[in-house]
Design a protein around this motif. Structure first.
Motif, short mmCIF file in Angstrom:
data_model
loop_
_atom_site.label_atom_id
_atom_site.label_comp_id
_atom_site.label_asym_id
_atom_site.label_seq_id
_atom_site.Cartn_x
_atom_site.Cartn_y
_atom_site.Cartn_z
N GLU A 132 17.23 -0.75 -18.20
CA GLU A 132 16.54 -1.41 -17.09
C GLU A 132 16.32 -2.91 -17.33
O GLU A 132 16.35 -3.71 -16.40
N ARG A 133 16.12 -3.29 -18.58
CA ARG A 133 15.80 -4.70 -18.84
C ARG A 133 16.98 -5.63 -18.53
O ARG A 133 16.80 -6.84 -18.35
N LYS A 157 21.05 6.89 -19.14
CA LYS A 157 19.83 6.17 -18.72
C LYS A 157 20.14 4.69 -18.71
O LYS A 157 20.19 4.04 -19.76
N PRO A 158 20.32 4.11 -17.52
CA PRO A 158 20.62 2.68 -17.46
C PRO A 158 19.57 1.84 -18.21
O PRO A 158 18.40 2.22 -18.28
N ARG A 174 19.29 -4.78 -16.04
CA ARG A 174 19.87 -4.35 -14.77
C ARG A 174 19.65 -5.37 -13.66
O ARG A 174 18.57 -5.94 -13.53
N ARG A 201 19.45 -5.94 -9.57
CA ARG A 201 19.21 -5.15 -8.36
C ARG A 201 19.52 -6.01 -7.15
O ARG A 201 19.38 -7.21 -7.18
N GLU A 220 22.46 4.30 -24.60
CA GLU A 220 21.48 4.72 -23.60
C GLU A 220 22.12 5.07 -22.26
O GLU A 220 21.80 6.10 -21.67
N HIS A 221 23.02 4.22 -21.82
CA HIS A 221 23.57 4.44 -20.48
C HIS A 221 24.82 5.32 -20.51
O HIS A 221 24.86 6.38 -19.89
N TYR A 265 24.89 -5.12 -14.67
CA TYR A 265 24.07 -5.76 -15.69
C TYR A 265 24.35 -7.25 -15.72
O TYR A 265 25.50 -7.69 -15.50
N ASN A 268 21.18 0.71 -5.36
CA ASN A 268 21.94 0.55 -6.59
C ASN A 268 23.26 -0.15 -6.34
O ASN A 268 23.78 -0.84 -7.21
N VAL A 312 25.95 0.50 -11.42
CA VAL A 312 24.86 -0.27 -12.04
C VAL A 312 25.44 -1.58 -12.58
O VAL A 312 26.38 -1.57 -13.38
#
Lengths: 109, 109
Positions: free
Chosen positions: A100-101, A97-98, A103, A105, A91-92, A77, B4, A75
């Protein structure tokens, strides 16, 4: 237990500093601040045996830096600030839990 | 295809140079030689979009260095010499078969 994975989470933080380049870089000063913040929080939680954060060279997401990648999940960032580190750790790295805000892609061609 | 993984294989090579320490370090000069050798072979094979090799700070296998780790699988290699790079590229990065003779294994407690 024998395992392929030395670390459950291995965090690489770009500290690349470009000189005389039009291309942006994450920057050594900011990168090292991020490394320090990750290391401190991981140690404060007593997780340094199984989670490692460290500096790395360019991870090729310069335009979206400061950049961080977490393996084994891969993942990435972007635009990571000091104020984001606690959330990534809790969180991660701890809750898996990655964030998301933050991350990035990628679309493979 | 959204994925990912930005890279199918992401190789981190330690270039940490300790000064005034009894603990051994992989060394900047040797580490950068390894980085250069990996990058050249990857580029020669035209694989640089999906495979990245880069420098990194200490990956905490100093006594077994020079050290390399390949993600996402998290395979660590120790005592990596320039003469080993072609085998790692061909066998592991391209053919997906880790080079067992150089592999480090870890016992989790």
């Amino acid at each position: 237990m024998e395992s392929n994975l030395k670390y459950d989470k291995h965090v690489f933080i770009c500290t690349n500093q470009r000189v005389n380049s039009e291309r942006p870089s994450c920057g050594e000063a900011h990168g090292l601040e991020l490394v320090g913040a990750f290391k401190k929080l991981i140690k404060d939680r007593g997780l340094q045996i199984n989670i490692r954060a460290q500096k790395a060279g360019c991870i090729e997401t310069c335009e979206l830096g400061p950049s961080v990648v977490v393996y084994p999940e891969g993942v990435f960032y972007g635009k990571v600030q000091l104020s984001d580190v606690a959330e990534i750790v809790e969180e991660h790295l701890i809750n898996n839990k990655p964030v998301e805000r933050l991350r990035l892609r990628f679309v493979k061609t």
